[in-house]
Design a protein around this motif. Structure first.
Motif, PDB file in Angstrom:
ATOM      1  N   HIS A 146      27.472  46.734  32.207  1.00 18.03           N
ATOM      2  CA  HIS A 146      26.917  46.957  30.573  1.00 18.03           C
ATOM      3  C   HIS A 146      26.743  48.769  30.555  1.00 18.03           C
ATOM      4  N   CYS A 147      26.734  49.250  29.419  1.00 18.38           N
ATOM      5  CA  CYS A 147      26.659  50.506  29.132  1.00 18.38           C
ATOM      6  C   CYS A 147      25.376  50.694  29.009  1.00 18.38           C
ATOM      7  N   THR A 148      24.828  50.111  27.986  1.00 21.25           N
ATOM      8  CA  THR A 148      23.451  50.668  27.253  1.00 21.25           C
ATOM      9  C   THR A 148      22.774  49.077  27.184  1.00 21.25           C
ATOM     10  N   ASP A 149      21.424  49.787  28.062  1.00 23.13           N
ATOM     11  CA  ASP A 149      19.917  48.153  27.975  1.00 23.13           C
ATOM     12  C   ASP A 149      19.879  47.639  26.687  1.00 23.13           C
ATOM     13  N   ASP A 150      20.750  47.249  26.623  1.00 23.72           N
ATOM     14  CA  ASP A 150      20.204  46.408  24.602  1.00 23.72           C
ATOM     15  C   ASP A 150      20.749  45.222  24.466  1.00 23.72           C
ATOM     16  N   GLU A 151      20.918  44.476  23.326  1.00 21.47           N
ATOM     17  CA  GLU A 151      21.648  43.662  23.164  1.00 21.47           C
ATOM     18  C   GLU A 151      23.040  43.688  22.984  1.00 21.47           C
ATOM     19  N   ALA A 152      23.424  45.267  21.957  1.00 22.84           N
ATOM     20  CA  ALA A 152      24.338  45.420  21.922  1.00 22.84           C
ATOM     21  C   ALA A 152      25.531  46.257  23.406  1.00 22.84           C
ATOM     22  N   GLY A 153      24.640  46.016  24.438  1.00 28.51           N
ATOM     23  CA  GLY A 153      25.810  46.432  26.045  1.00 28.51           C
ATOM     24  C   GLY A 153      26.272  45.526  26.041  1.00 28.51           C
ATOM     25  N   GLN A 154      25.592  43.399  25.973  1.00 29.68           N
ATOM     26  CA  GLN A 154      25.747  43.118  26.530  1.00 29.68           C
ATOM     27  C   GLN A 154      26.974  42.256  25.540  1.00 29.68           C
ATOM     28  N   ASP A 155      26.445  42.863  24.397  1.00 28.58           N
ATOM     29  CA  ASP A 155      27.496  42.609  23.340  1.00 28.58           C
ATOM     30  C   ASP A 155      28.785  42.782  23.719  1.00 28.58           C
ATOM     31  N   ALA A 156      29.100  44.616  23.964  1.00 26.21           N
ATOM     32  CA  ALA A 156      30.566  45.358  23.925  1.00 26.21           C
ATOM     33  C   ALA A 156      31.045  44.101  26.070  1.00 26.21           C
ATOM     34  N   ILE A 157      30.456  43.907  26.605  1.00 28.77           N
ATOM     35  CA  ILE A 157      30.868  43.507  27.979  1.00 28.77           C
ATOM     36  C   ILE A 157      31.873  41.556  27.261  1.00 28.77           C
ATOM     37  N   LEU A 158      30.736  41.008  26.708  1.00 27.26           N
ATOM     38  CA  LEU A 158      31.193  40.224  26.299  1.00 27.26           C
ATOM     39  C   LEU A 158      32.426  39.857  25.300  1.00 27.26           C
ATOM     40  N   ARG A 159      33.136  41.178  24.479  1.00 26.08           N
ATOM     41  CA  ARG A 159      33.991  40.968  23.864  1.00 26.08           C
ATOM     42  C   ARG A 159      35.120  42.317  24.581  1.00 26.08           C
ATOM     43  N   GLU A 160      34.756  42.285  25.157  1.00 24.03           N
ATOM     44  CA  GLU A 160      36.661  43.584  26.247  1.00 24.03           C
ATOM     45  C   GLU A 160      36.245  42.337  27.608  1.00 24.03           C
ATOM     46  N   GLN A 161      35.074  40.998  28.348  1.00 20.78           N
ATOM     47  CA  GLN A 161      36.084  40.188  28.706  1.00 20.78           C
ATOM     48  C   GLN A 161      36.879  39.023  27.673  1.00 20.78           C
ATOM     49  N   LEU A 162      36.406  38.855  26.642  1.00 16.53           N
ATOM     50  CA  LEU A 162      37.429  38.208  25.681  1.00 16.53           C
ATOM     51  C   LEU A 162      38.953  39.114  25.598  1.00 16.53           C
ATOM     52  N   ALA A 163      38.809  40.206  25.251  1.00 18.57           N
ATOM     53  CA  ALA A 163      40.163  41.072  25.654  1.00 18.57           C
ATOM     54  C   ALA A 163      40.692  40.830  26.507  1.00 18.57           C
ATOM     55  N   TYR A 164      40.253  40.574  28.035  1.00 21.47           N
ATOM     56  CA  TYR A 164      41.050  40.196  28.671  1.00 21.47           C
ATOM     57  C   TYR A 164      41.806  38.583  29.006  1.00 21.47           C
ATOM     58  N   GLU A 165      41.244  38.643  27.884  1.00 18.38           N
ATOM     59  CA  GLU A 165      41.260  36.794  27.897  1.00 18.38           C
ATOM     60  C   GLU A 165      42.031  35.968  27.066  1.00 18.38           C
ATOM     61  N   LEU A 166      42.029  37.400  26.629  1.00 21.71           N
ATOM     62  CA  LEU A 166      43.412  37.445  24.932  1.00 21.71           C
ATOM     63  C   LEU A 166      44.606  37.771  25.436  1.00 21.71           C
ATOM     64  N   TYR A 167      44.686  38.407  25.887  1.00 22.77           N
ATOM     65  CA  TYR A 167      45.809  39.187  27.018  1.00 22.77           C
ATOM     66  C   TYR A 167      46.387  38.202  27.934  1.00 22.77           C
ATOM     67  N   ASN A 168      45.832  37.418  28.578  1.00 20.18           N
ATOM     68  CA  ASN A 168      46.312  37.137  29.531  1.00 20.18           C
ATOM     69  C   ASN A 168      46.648  35.389  28.887  1.00 20.18           C
ATOM     70  N   THR A 169      45.890  34.930  27.901  1.00 23.33           N
ATOM     71  CA  THR A 169      47.143  33.964  26.841  1.00 23.33           C
ATOM     72  C   THR A 169      47.998  34.079  26.979  1.00 23.33           C
ATOM     73  N   ILE A 170      48.265  36.089  26.283  1.00 22.81           N
ATOM     74  CA  ILE A 170      49.744  35.857  25.886  1.00 22.81           C
ATOM     75  C   ILE A 170      50.734  36.521  26.509  1.00 22.81           C
ATOM     76  N   ASN A 171      50.255  36.641  27.569  1.00 19.32           N
ATOM     77  CA  ASN A 171      51.032  36.565  29.483  1.00 19.32           C
ATOM     78  C   ASN A 171      50.472  36.925  30.691  1.00 19.32           C
ATOM     79  N   PRO A 172      50.231  35.032  30.493  1.00 23.13           N
ATOM     80  CA  PRO A 172      49.640  34.926  31.753  1.00 23.13           C
ATOM     81  C   PRO A 172      49.752  35.230  33.057  1.00 23.13           C
ATOM     82  N   GLU A 173      51.616  35.449  33.504  1.00 25.34           N
ATOM     83  CA  GLU A 173      52.035  36.198  34.758  1.00 25.34           C
ATOM     84  C   GLU A 173      51.626  37.018  35.256  1.00 25.34           C
ATOM     85  N   ALA A 174      51.338  38.148  34.225  1.00 17.80           N
ATOM     86  CA  ALA A 174      51.370  39.794  33.875  1.00 17.80           C
ATOM     87  C   ALA A 174      50.436  40.202  33.923  1.00 17.80           C
ATOM     88  N   SER A 175      48.896  39.594  34.016  1.00 19.28           N
ATOM     89  CA  SER A 175      48.153  40.074  33.075  1.00 19.28           C
ATOM     90  C   SER A 175      46.517  40.221  34.920  1.00 19.28           C
TER      91      SER A 175
END
Length: 334
Positions: free
Chosen positions: A120-149
């Protein structure tokens, strides 16, 4: 005498073969620590380290001894600060985790031991939200290309400062060992493969459209920045993206638009294409369009994100699909 010598030579060769078979090749087989921690929900761990020293080491590459406790079991490791922007500015800098191989073997795991940890970058709710959003980005690309991500695992981490016992708890993202990714893809990494042509990279159009979809301009094909290039058996390459915190999908409080691209805010989109040949997005556009409902459902069902964040991200992705439908795919000029 000759027979005696041949027997000795044979024994030595056999010993060498046994030794080679018990080396790193076998150590890499079987379930890894990443496999052990994989979970649909956030895996809970404790990370014990001298955070006072880690703070001093922000500008260094030195490793510090640490301990992870997960599921009641302890694993020894070393940690070091990594990254560029976030290591300088964030409350908790991103970390490298290097686990002791003996401990992994004792736990019945492979010796894939080198991981990146997104913190987390910041000690607040926005910092937790950013981590969750970045994890979502990884998962979206994993859906697009599960073998090469990169596979990633969301963690709930309790950081314990061994100096005074103080703690803080936050989400984090564990990124799988690059060697494990190479093994899954049956490839080898290429560290000096700069300025490759689009015809050499199998997923060039796919990568460009994904980065455009999430609004990420913080990467470079030409300079191989925020991506890994893997060389395939047939001599072509596959680009594996990572590090999406400056994307419009994450929309972190510290992120800005890239002025040299004409961006004024992180949610501005730029289509990056750093090749000499013109792109042909027809086939890739068809693929992304076929995945529209799947990707939007991923956002809607993503655990932990607030309703407001899901609504914002859904609207943002629909803007991308509107661009696709209207053919608004103009390559950004640098």
């Amino acid at each position: 005498m000759t027979r005696f010598i041949l027997t000795i030579v044979y024994s030595l060769l056999l010993s060498c073969a046994v030794f080679a078979g018990s080396g790193s090749g076998e150590d890499k087989a079987g379930n890894s620590l990443f496999d052990a921690w994989s979970n649909e929900l956030a895996t809970e761990i404790e990370l014990h380290v001298n955070f006072d020293s880690l703070e001093v080491y922000r500008k260094k590459v030195d490793f510090l001894p640490a301990t992870v406790i997960a599921g009641g079991e302890e694993l020894e490791l070393e940690v070091a600060v990594r990254g560029k922007f976030r290591r300088r500015t964030c409350t908790m800098p991103p970390l490298k985790l290097k686990f002791a191989k003996d401990g992994l073997r004792a736990a019945g795991l492979s010796t894939h031991n080198d991981f990146k940890l997104v913190t987390h970058c910041t000690d607040d709710e926005a910092g937790q939200d950013a981590i969750l959003r970045e994890q979502l980005a990884y998962e979206l690309y994993n859906t697009i290309n599960p073998e090469a991500s990169f596979r990633t695992q969301l963690l709930t981490i309790t950081y314990v400062n061994t100096v005074d016992g103080s703690t803080t708890t936050s989400y984090g993202i564990l990124i799988e060992d690059t060697d494990e990714l190479k093994g899954r893809m049956d490839t080898k990494s290429c560290k000096e493969c700069y300025a490759l042509g689009a015809d050499q990279i199998e997923n060039a159009e796919e990568l460009a459209l994904f980065q455009y979809m999430i609004g990420n301009s913080d990467y470079s094909n030409r300079m191989v920045r925020n991506m890994k290039l893997m060389q395939n058996i047939n001599g072509t390459y596959t680009a594996i993206p990572y590090d999406f915190d400056f994307s419009g999908l994450v929309n972190a409080t510290y992120a800005t638009g890239f002025s040299h691209l004409g961006e004024t805010k992180p949610t501005d989109r730029s289509l990056i294409w750093e090749y000499d040949t013109a792109p042909d997005f027809a086939e890739t556009t068809e693929m992304f369009t076929s995945l529209k409902d799947t990707l939007l459902n991923q956002v809607a069902s993503f655990d932990g994100l607030s309703a407001d964040s899901k609504k914002e991200i859904t609207k943002y992705l629909k803007g991308f699909y509107k661009d696709l439908k209207q053919g608004k795919l103009e390559v950004a000029s640098k």
